[in-house]
Write a protein that holds these residues in place. Sequence first.
Motif, PDB file in Angstrom:
ATOM      1  N   UNK C   1       0.835  -1.199   0.000  1.00  0.00           N
ATOM      2  CA  UNK C   1       0.000   0.000   0.000  1.00  0.00           C
ATOM      3  C   UNK C   1       0.875   1.255   0.000  1.00  0.00           C
ATOM      4  N   UNK C   3       1.774   4.929   1.141  1.00  0.00           N
ATOM      5  CA  UNK C   3       1.570   5.868   2.242  1.00  0.00           C
ATOM      6  C   UNK C   3       2.291   7.181   1.962  1.00  0.00           C
ATOM      7  N   UNK C 119      -1.638  13.572  -1.529  1.00  0.00           N
ATOM      8  CA  UNK C 119      -2.968  13.043  -1.235  1.00  0.00           C
ATOM      9  C   UNK C 119      -3.553  12.356  -2.480  1.00  0.00           C
ATOM     10  N   UNK C 122      -1.535   8.728  -2.890  1.00  0.00           N
ATOM     11  CA  UNK C 122      -1.322   7.794  -1.791  1.00  0.00           C
ATOM     12  C   UNK C 122      -2.641   7.148  -1.382  1.00  0.00           C
ATOM     13  N   UNK C 123      -2.545   5.908  -0.922  1.00  0.00           N
ATOM     14  CA  UNK C 123      -3.724   5.238  -0.377  1.00  0.00           C
ATOM     15  C   UNK C 123      -4.031   5.744   1.021  1.00  0.00           C
ATOM     16  N   UNK C 124      -2.980   6.092   1.752  1.00  0.00           N
ATOM     17  CA  UNK C 124      -3.160   6.526   3.133  1.00  0.00           C
ATOM     18  C   UNK C 124      -2.254   7.725   3.420  1.00  0.00           C
ATOM     19  N   UNK C 125      -2.814   8.688   4.175  1.00  0.00           N
ATOM     20  CA  UNK C 125      -2.028   9.824   4.669  1.00  0.00           C
ATOM     21  C   UNK C 125      -2.064   9.759   6.186  1.00  0.00           C
ATOM     22  N   UNK C 126      -0.906   9.797   6.829  1.00  0.00           N
ATOM     23  CA  UNK C 126      -0.862   9.818   8.290  1.00  0.00           C
ATOM     24  C   UNK C 126      -0.167  11.110   8.724  1.00  0.00           C
TER      25      UNK C 126
END
Lengths: 92, 120, 132, 112
Positions: C1, C3, C119, C122-126
């Motif tokens: 994934x 990130x 954004x 990416x699949x995920x932003x932390x």
Amino acid sequence: MTLHIVNQSPYRTSALRDCLDAMADGDALLLIEDGVYAAGAPTGIAPIPAGTYCLQADAVARGITPAKSITLIDDERWIALCVEHTPIVSWF
Amino acid sequence: MSQITLAICRHAPYGNALAREGLEAVLAAAAMDQTPDVLFTGDGIFQLLPDQAAGEIDQKSLHRNLQALPMFGVEQIYVCQRSLEERAVSSNRLAIAGINLVLVQDTGGLISRYQHVLSF
Amino acid sequence: MIFSLVVYSAPHAGESAATAVRFARALVDQGHRLYRVFFYGDGVHSGSALAAPPQDEQDLLGQWQALYREHGVDLVVCIAAAQRRGVLSQSEAQRLERPAANLAEGFELGGLGQLADATAHSDRIVTFGGSA
Amino acid sequence: MSQSVTIEGREIPLDKEGYLRHLQDWSPAVAEYMAASEGIDLTEAHWEVLNLLQDFYRQFELSPAMRPLVKYVGQQLGPDKGRSIYLMQLFPPSPARVASKIAGLPKPTNCL
């Protein structure tokens, strides 16, 4: 389902309270850094929902023993939670 | 249709650079045609108060910057109703020309509609 | 994934700069792709080559640079936030007529568009928030 | 290299990219000078846009990027002028940057 991450002591800022107000059914809550101070004895400020996660290293580092209802996790499990949830919201 | 990104603004203006820098991030994304939705909650609702005279403390007015949102294509903002009530701020004081203020009760439900959330 | 991370806190000021680099290392060790780390707000100090912590303290700069060297992680320091706080590349120092540059190797200055781009890709932003 | 120019008998310090060091030094004559250094001869059509940029800055305390500039010009001067091609012809090659500079707005923070 959303993953909420709180890194502030509940006694210092409203991050935890704001987060709890914004949680929907099925959302997950992870306490990290100073957020783990909410994982010990019930604070009276905000009851922590059952099934809340707590970063073990951050709790151990601070000498905090989380309540039984809280799941202690490591960084790998944290990443797995991020994979399982979207979006990820940080409260600080 | 829900958008990809929600920007959550929950810091008060002036006391923390995050309020201004968050707005700058929203404007920059909008200028690139990736306009995020925006939610003001917690102390972030103080950004919306009228009559800010930031010049008194040698700062630029965040409220004036906010008024530029429609020029950048942001014509609607979400505002957390509970945060307003907690702070005794009436929503009818917060009008910004060209922006439709949407009061939100279920912030959790709103958040769940997005793929990404940026917190400021 | 895929990130991307956003870092707001200055190293050795808020804890989240250290949390972020640890999380980043765990991500790539697990085989996820780290598309970009975007340093914003006080997080831009992470890109300063002039940090010199004592030997018995964490070397956060070295840890970010190792991620860049080993995995080509894109370390982007927001240029607008960096200008205000005095984190400058050689060319920016010249352009802005400042006496020194301090942007560390492996980091690059970039616009806020790079955050929007992260954004989108990416699949995920932390987000690793500040503590102030 | 720092520089300064003398305009209407006043010495105006500029930075190495030709931006005003002090925004309060701006005057129409300064604008004429800065435009000339960008290869632009200011006409009424230019001034119409420069005045709008200053209005935009006064109103919002921001220098506009291209998209909001186009929208603002469109709202104030009509759809014929609220087009990027029109602004491009007046202030090539990058209207928001070039026109902001001539109008005496702050130097943008986000361009390399």
